[in-house]
Scaffold this motif. Structure first.
Motif, PDB file in Angstrom:
ATOM      1  N   ARG A  81       0.375   2.412   5.703  1.00 30.70           N
ATOM      2  CA  ARG A  81      -0.404   1.055   5.380  1.00 30.70           C
ATOM      3  C   ARG A  81      -1.753   1.181   6.344  1.00 30.70           C
ATOM      4  NH1 ARG A  81       2.352   0.951   1.485  1.00 30.70           N
ATOM      5  NH2 ARG A  81       3.818  -0.858   1.167  1.00 30.70           N
ATOM      6  N   ARG A  82      -2.509   0.119   6.272  1.00 29.64           N
ATOM      7  CA  ARG A  82      -3.668  -0.134   6.998  1.00 29.64           C
ATOM      8  C   ARG A  82      -3.175  -0.647   8.326  1.00 29.64           C
ATOM      9  NH1 ARG A  82      -6.994  -5.452   6.070  1.00 29.64           N
ATOM     10  NH2 ARG A  82      -6.188  -6.423   7.932  1.00 29.64           N
ATOM     11  N   LYS A  83      -3.986  -0.049   9.453  1.00 34.60           N
ATOM     12  CA  LYS A  83      -3.602  -0.162  10.632  1.00 34.60           C
ATOM     13  C   LYS A  83      -3.470  -1.717  10.928  1.00 34.60           C
ATOM     14  CE  LYS A  83      -5.579   2.241  13.848  1.00 34.60           C
ATOM     15  NZ  LYS A  83      -6.633   3.074  14.516  1.00 34.60           N
ATOM     16  N   ALA A  84      -2.426  -2.226  11.628  1.00 33.07           N
ATOM     17  CA  ALA A  84      -2.219  -3.621  11.751  1.00 33.07           C
ATOM     18  C   ALA A  84      -3.061  -4.461  12.925  1.00 33.07           C
ATOM     19  CB  ALA A  84      -0.760  -3.778  12.442  1.00 33.07           C
ATOM     20  N   SER A  85      -3.985  -3.504  13.416  1.00 32.68           N
ATOM     21  CA  SER A  85      -4.603  -3.778  14.532  1.00 32.68           C
ATOM     22  C   SER A  85      -5.842  -4.329  13.868  1.00 32.68           C
ATOM     23  CB  SER A  85      -5.122  -2.746  15.757  1.00 32.68           C
ATOM     24  OG  SER A  85      -5.621  -1.617  15.000  1.00 32.68           O
ATOM     25  N   LEU A  86      -6.306  -3.980  12.404  1.00 31.42           N
ATOM     26  CA  LEU A  86      -7.473  -4.330  11.881  1.00 31.42           C
ATOM     27  C   LEU A  86      -7.680  -5.607  11.353  1.00 31.42           C
ATOM     28  CD1 LEU A  86      -7.927  -1.005   9.716  1.00 31.42           C
ATOM     29  CD2 LEU A  86      -9.014  -1.326  11.955  1.00 31.42           C
ATOM     30  N   SER A  87      -8.795  -6.141  11.669  1.00 31.27           N
ATOM     31  CA  SER A  87      -8.961  -7.637  11.185  1.00 31.27           C
ATOM     32  C   SER A  87     -10.040  -7.449   9.819  1.00 31.27           C
ATOM     33  CB  SER A  87      -9.613  -8.470  12.077  1.00 31.27           C
ATOM     34  OG  SER A  87     -10.731  -7.942  12.483  1.00 31.27           O
ATOM     35  N   GLY A  88      -9.887  -8.409   8.986  1.00 31.35           N
ATOM     36  CA  GLY A  88     -11.100  -8.458   7.985  1.00 31.35           C
ATOM     37  C   GLY A  88     -10.512  -7.632   6.625  1.00 31.35           C
ATOM     38  N   SER A  89     -11.340  -7.760   5.668  1.00 30.88           N
ATOM     39  CA  SER A  89     -10.875  -7.594   4.482  1.00 30.88           C
ATOM     40  C   SER A  89     -10.874  -5.704   4.149  1.00 30.88           C
ATOM     41  CB  SER A  89     -11.743  -8.050   3.159  1.00 30.88           C
ATOM     42  OG  SER A  89     -13.232  -7.618   3.431  1.00 30.88           O
ATOM     43  N   ILE A  90     -10.038  -4.976   4.901  1.00 32.03           N
ATOM     44  CA  ILE A  90      -9.866  -3.766   4.575  1.00 32.03           C
ATOM     45  C   ILE A  90      -8.963  -3.536   3.416  1.00 32.03           C
ATOM     46  CG2 ILE A  90      -9.205  -1.504   5.685  1.00 32.03           C
ATOM     47  CD1 ILE A  90     -11.487  -2.844   7.219  1.00 32.03           C
ATOM     48  N   LEU A  91      -9.608  -2.740   2.560  1.00 37.31           N
ATOM     49  CA  LEU A  91      -8.862  -2.308   1.339  1.00 37.31           C
ATOM     50  C   LEU A  91      -7.529  -1.536   1.562  1.00 37.31           C
ATOM     51  CD1 LEU A  91     -11.810  -1.374  -0.896  1.00 37.31           C
ATOM     52  CD2 LEU A  91     -10.563  -3.289  -1.028  1.00 37.31           C
ATOM     53  N   ASP A  92      -6.484  -1.954   0.982  1.00 42.69           N
ATOM     54  CA  ASP A  92      -5.220  -1.220   0.933  1.00 42.69           C
ATOM     55  C   ASP A  92      -4.421  -1.628  -0.500  1.00 42.69           C
ATOM     56  OD1 ASP A  92      -2.880   0.235   1.201  1.00 42.69           O
ATOM     57  OD2 ASP A  92      -2.277  -1.075   2.968  1.00 42.69           O
ATOM     58  N   ASP A  93      -4.739  -0.463  -1.317  1.00 37.43           N
ATOM     59  CA  ASP A  93      -4.398  -0.765  -2.802  1.00 37.43           C
ATOM     60  C   ASP A  93      -2.995   0.010  -2.792  1.00 37.43           C
ATOM     61  OD1 ASP A  93      -6.788  -2.009  -3.661  1.00 37.43           O
ATOM     62  OD2 ASP A  93      -7.845   0.036  -3.848  1.00 37.43           O
ATOM     63  N   GLY A  94      -2.494   0.517  -1.980  1.00 31.05           N
ATOM     64  CA  GLY A  94      -1.165   1.378  -2.133  1.00 31.05           C
ATOM     65  C   GLY A  94      -1.364   2.474  -3.035  1.00 31.05           C
ATOM     66  N   TYR A  95      -0.518   3.149  -3.016  1.00 30.04           N
ATOM     67  CA  TYR A  95      -0.290   4.636  -3.368  1.00 30.04           C
ATOM     68  C   TYR A  95      -0.197   4.859  -5.103  1.00 30.04           C
ATOM     69  CZ  TYR A  95       4.742   3.675  -3.497  1.00 30.04           C
ATOM     70  OH  TYR A  95       5.858   2.870  -3.928  1.00 30.04           O
ATOM     71  N   TRP A  96      -0.370   3.798  -5.843  1.00 29.12           N
ATOM     72  CA  TRP A  96      -0.481   3.977  -7.296  1.00 29.12           C
ATOM     73  C   TRP A  96      -1.880   4.476  -7.546  1.00 29.12           C
ATOM     74  CZ3 TRP A  96       3.955   4.690  -8.806  1.00 29.12           C
ATOM     75  CH2 TRP A  96       5.172   4.210  -8.593  1.00 29.12           C
ATOM     76  N   GLN A  97      -2.199   5.606  -7.425  1.00 25.91           N
ATOM     77  CA  GLN A  97      -3.403   6.192  -7.670  1.00 25.91           C
ATOM     78  C   GLN A  97      -3.265   7.482  -8.385  1.00 25.91           C
ATOM     79  OE1 GLN A  97      -6.052   4.411  -6.220  1.00 25.91           O
ATOM     80  NE2 GLN A  97      -4.826   3.163  -4.771  1.00 25.91           N
ATOM     81  N   GLY A  98      -4.690   7.916  -8.869  1.00 27.16           N
ATOM     82  CA  GLY A  98      -4.812   9.039  -9.751  1.00 27.16           C
ATOM     83  C   GLY A  98      -6.240   9.488  -9.618  1.00 27.16           C
ATOM     84  N   ALA A  99      -6.458  10.631 -10.221  1.00 30.14           N
ATOM     85  CA  ALA A  99      -7.943  11.207 -10.201  1.00 30.14           C
ATOM     86  C   ALA A  99      -8.666  10.465 -10.994  1.00 30.14           C
ATOM     87  CB  ALA A  99      -7.849  12.645 -10.508  1.00 30.14           C
TER      88      ALA A  99
END
Length: 877
Positions: free
Chosen positions: A76-94
């Motif tokens: 997951r994205r680092k918990a220390s980060l603030s703001g809208s940092i993208l974390d779409d998860g692992y359902w990805q492909g080429a």
């Protein structure tokens, strides 16, 4: 073309291979009509009985994962980060899509979820009706149909369709720019189906690599002892009007005025059939969200194409599913209406009958024509592909036709390109796969390849990719120093165009006053920066929310006018572009030489103690932009030394004898100071003035890395850099989970993880891979692949960061800045100098540089020949 039918399966194996090679050799030479006849003849031949299609064979190096298999304990994205940092998860492909054409991707679950069709904007949202589906019926058995998606729509739409494809019944494989969805036989589905996916991203190809088209070739085979009827359905939503804003989803999508139409075109050997997704408009397309999509296939003898022009994707979808699930056909309904706000969708299906042991391959295409790009400041541009298809926005059918005609040729060219790399058994299999799958960023990072709308013919095309979507800056120079390796290797003319764009900005002054965010946050008082001073190399070419390429240097986190790495990296990138484009383009060097000289002159103001090296001022003034530096530093100083070497080489090639002598002497003086102030006896200390001064920086030899790549020789003597690399490997790599996570940016001299700066205790994927490239260039093969393997484990095995490789992660694997440019540095591991005879190469280099060395040694420089003895092409005339 009746002769195509008159051969048996054994003959087809050889004949098809020969005809594919012939198609490759003549592509782009024949007239369209003749080429259509030829290519469709190939399609027909392949579809009748393809006993051994090369494109059906998935290379062993391809990354693999069971379709729909969840990942436990994903990153997951680092918990220390603030703001809208993208974390779409692992359902990805080429992704698919050409340079600057926009991209989208189908996840390894089987759904289309990631959309980069608006330049510079990331949207992640599944579209329920965009699907592949499969029908099979063995003679004497009941039919079965299923959507090839291991899941179902979130909001219950298309309830009549058969969802929940079994997890593990298929396997996803990826070797970008290709991916394969492999569907093995299972209960009620006796045929084997492989859907091969790609776009024509091709090396040294500056035309087809820009095309907005995605090809999917369905390879069908019947391993059973009875005939089987197989049908593949592709459905799509009319997405015209969906890419209008900067949001991360489709809540702002507009459908009003959208309309679908069925279309067919008789081509030599068959009939192209498909659906055009359009909208009612007057005249040509003028807005960036407007244009067309097309899905299509080719009907030839033995292959039947049917269609459904329009259906409601928010409804049950029975009008599509019932006929398809019954016999693999659609109703050929031409029903069409103009949307009053509701979404519209359409579908095509391809149906074949396979005898026992028979194979056939049939191509589908998705094409799109969205010719206009508009950024936040209002400037409009047209995409590169419009030079070949026109800019009216109504040419998606022609693009789709080209995709069908060229599908087999493109597939063969990609295989030909990849084969020497993926079959190189001297390198680890995991590495060969990662090498290609990290190439995705070149097309996928909001990439632009365009020129201003209504610009005169002949206006140069501007190419640019984002640093990432969290930090949306085009061609961030300190990052592209690492990440643009595959661009300069495979598309060197584009690389030179990018560097010309930077060179044009160097003498410019941009007087805007902007907030200096880091200064404001650290002091509690509002700090300011000037946008860009004359002589400063900009951090970036702008941001999509503004007007990039017009308003450059948008990055306001730091005051990049006073950064110490950008100007040196600029000179090194110019030299690299020259070397890797063949070391012959003196015109490029002449055009950019004034900017290179001005950039180096600009750095002179930061040498406050007269030792020949620029000094940092106590704030983060280089790519590690939260890690403070003070005084002379290993990173900045090494880059500066390499830049002086590059400037000397450029001056010599341009016949500027005085400048070559100037930079040679500057190097001698600076190198002496660099070693005297920073060498500890084991490694180069981080800097001379900050609290981190004795730290071991993983990236301390970045200047030497570039020197090795481009034949610049020693920045520090061989014994010193070998000791430094061994120290880095022992501490930064192996003391972090036994080398399983890459190289930690900084380590204490006693092996402790640093506190304080967040970036000091992060692993950066791109700099780690650059370090691996340095190790390989110094002959430290085991260390190089151990270091790179740590990145592979984090991204592709442990934390699920595939096709969104982050900039950074901490010791727990939690990330920052996904979909990042810098990991393209892995290609430096394939850009090492080559020489067939090390002894003769060493002798040649010794003879060439002996006089220079003698002079530098008399002046006090520490110089030795590199142990590798191999020089890159073009660096020695």
């Amino acid at each position: 073309m009746p002769f195509l039918f008159d051969f048996d399966a054994t003959g087809c194996s050889l004949w098809c291979a020969g005809i594919r090679r012939a198609a490759v050799s003549v592509g782009g030479v024949m007239s369209r009509k003749t080429r259509s006849a030829f290519i469709l003849g190939v399609i027909l031949a392949v579809s009748i009985n393809n006993d051994s299609s090369a494109s059906e064979t998935v290379p062993a190096a391809a990354w693999r994962r069971s379709m729909g298999l969840p990942l436990e304990d994903a990153g997951r994205r680092k918990a220390s980060l603030s703001g809208s940092i993208l974390d779409d998860g692992y359902w990805q492909g080429a992704p698919v899509g050409g340079f600057g054409a926009g991209t989208f991707s189908r996840s390894y679950r089987g759904d289309f979820v990631r959309w980069h069709l608006k330049a510079g904007v990331h949207k992640y949202a599944p579209v329920a009706a965009n699907q592949f589906a499969l029908f099979q019926q063995q003679d004497g058995s009941v039919p079965k149909a299923t959507v090839l998606h291991a899941g179902r729509p979130e909001h219950g739409s298309l309830g009549a369709w058969e969802w929940d494809y079994p997890v593990g019944a298929g396997e996803y494989r990826a070797l970008y720019p290709k991916a394969w969805f492999v569907h093995e036989p299972f209960d009620g589905m006796p045929a084997r189906v492989i859907i091969e996916q790609f776009s024509p991203l091709l090396p040294d190809n500056y035309r087809e690599s820009s095309y907005p088209v995605a090809v999917s070739i369905a390879h069908l085979s019947n391993p059973s002892n009875k005939p089987v009827t197989v049908a593949v359905l592709l459905s799509w939503t009319n997405m015209v009007g969906w890419f209008r804003d900067f949001s991360i989803d489709f809540r702002g999508a507009l459908n009003q005025g959208n309309v679908n139409s069925a279309r067919s075109e008789r081509l030599a050997g068959g009939t192209m059939k498909g659906i055009v997704f359009d909208r009612a408009r007057r005249g040509s397309v003028e807005e960036e969200w407007d244009g067309q999509f097309v899905i299509a296939a080719v009907e030839v003898p033995g292959i039947e194409v049917s269609y459904m022009t329009t259906f409601d994707p928010a409804g049950e979808g029975a009008e599509v599913w019932r006929p398809f699930a019954s016999d693999g056909r659609l109703s050929d309904s031409g029903l069409a209406w103009r949307s009053g706000g509701e979404p519209l969708a359409g579908a095509v299906a391809v149906r074949v009958r396979l005898q026992a042991g028979e194979r056939r391959s049939v191509p589908f295409v998705v094409a799109w024509d969205l010719p206009v790009i508009q950024f936040g400041g209002g400037a409009k541009w047209v995409r590169r592909y419009t030079e070949f298809f026109g800019a009216s926005g109504t040419n998606a059918w022609a693009i789709a036709r080209t995709g069908l005609e060229q599908a087999e040729r493109w597939s063969g060219l990609i295989d030909e390109w990849q084969t020497p790399y993926v079959e190189d058994a001297s390198k680890p299999l995991w590495y060969r796969g990662m090498l290609w799958n990290e190439l995705y960023a070149l097309a996928d990072l909001g990439t632009v390849w365009a020129r201003p709308k209504d610009a005169p013919a002949g206006t140069p095309w501007t190419f640019s990719a984002l640093e990432c979507f969290d930090y949306p800056f085009y061609e961030t120079l300190d990052v592209r120093f690492y990440g643009s390796m595959p661009l300069v290797k495979f598309w060197p003319e584009i690389e030179k165009d990018v560097m010309r764009s930077f060179a044009e900005t160097v003498p410019e002054h941009y007087g805007d006053t902007l907030q200096w965010i880091w200064k404001t946050m650290t002091t509690g008082k509002t700090g300011f920066r000037q946008r860009k001073s004359r002589g400063a190399v900009p951090h970036d070419l702008g941001a999509p929310q503004e007007d990039p390429f017009i308003a450059v240097n948008q990055f306001s986190w730091q005051n990049t006018d006073r950064w110490k790495d950008l100007n040196s990296k600029f000179v090194l990138l110019l030299w690299r572009a020259y070397v890797f484009s063949g070391a012959e383009d003196l015109g490029f060097l002449r055009d950019t030489w004034p900017a290179a000289r001005q950039a180096l002159d600009y750095l002179g103001q930061f040498d406050t103690d007269g030792d020949g090296l620029p000094e940092s001022e106590g704030f983060p003034d280089q790519t590690y932009d939260t890690w403070p530096v003070k005084g002379e530093s290993a990173y900045v100083g090494g880059l500066f030394l390499a830049a002086l070497r590059a400037a000397e080489q450029i001056a010599e090639r341009l016949g500027d004898v005085a400048a070559a002598e100037e930079y040679r002497r500057a190097f001698t003086r600076a190198q002496r100071s660099y070693i005297a102030k920073l060498w500890t006896g084991e490694y180069l200390r981080y800097d001379t003035g900050s609290e981190y001064r004795e730290s071991i920086m993983a990236d301390q030899l970045a200047g030497q890395w570039y020197a090795n790549l481009t034949g610049l020789g020693d920045i520090v003597p061989f014994e010193m850099r070998r000791s430094a690399i061994e120290t880095i490997f022992k501490n930064n790599v192996m003391r972090l989970h036994d080398g399983a996570m890459g190289a930690l940016n900084g380590m204490g001299k006693d092996g402790e993880i640093l506190s304080g700066s967040e970036q000091a205790h992060e692993v950066w994927s791109g700099t780690t891979l650059g370090l691996a490239g340095l190790m390989l260039s110094e002959g430290l093969r085991d260390e190089a692949f151990t270091t790179a393997r740590g990145v592979y484990r984090v991204v592709y095995e442990r934390f699920g960061y595939w096709f969104r490789t982050p900039e950074a992660w901490d010791e727990h694997g939690q990330f920052r800045a996904s979909m990042y440019m810098r990991p393209g540095s892995i290609w430096a591991m394939e850009m090492l100098p080559e020489c067939s005879d090390a002894t003769s190469a060493q002798a040649a280099r010794t003879a060439i540089v002996s006089s220079v060395m003698a002079e530098e040694q008399r002046a006090g420089a520490v110089v030795k020949l590199p142990s590798s003895s191999c020089l890159d092409r073009g660096t020695i005339d």
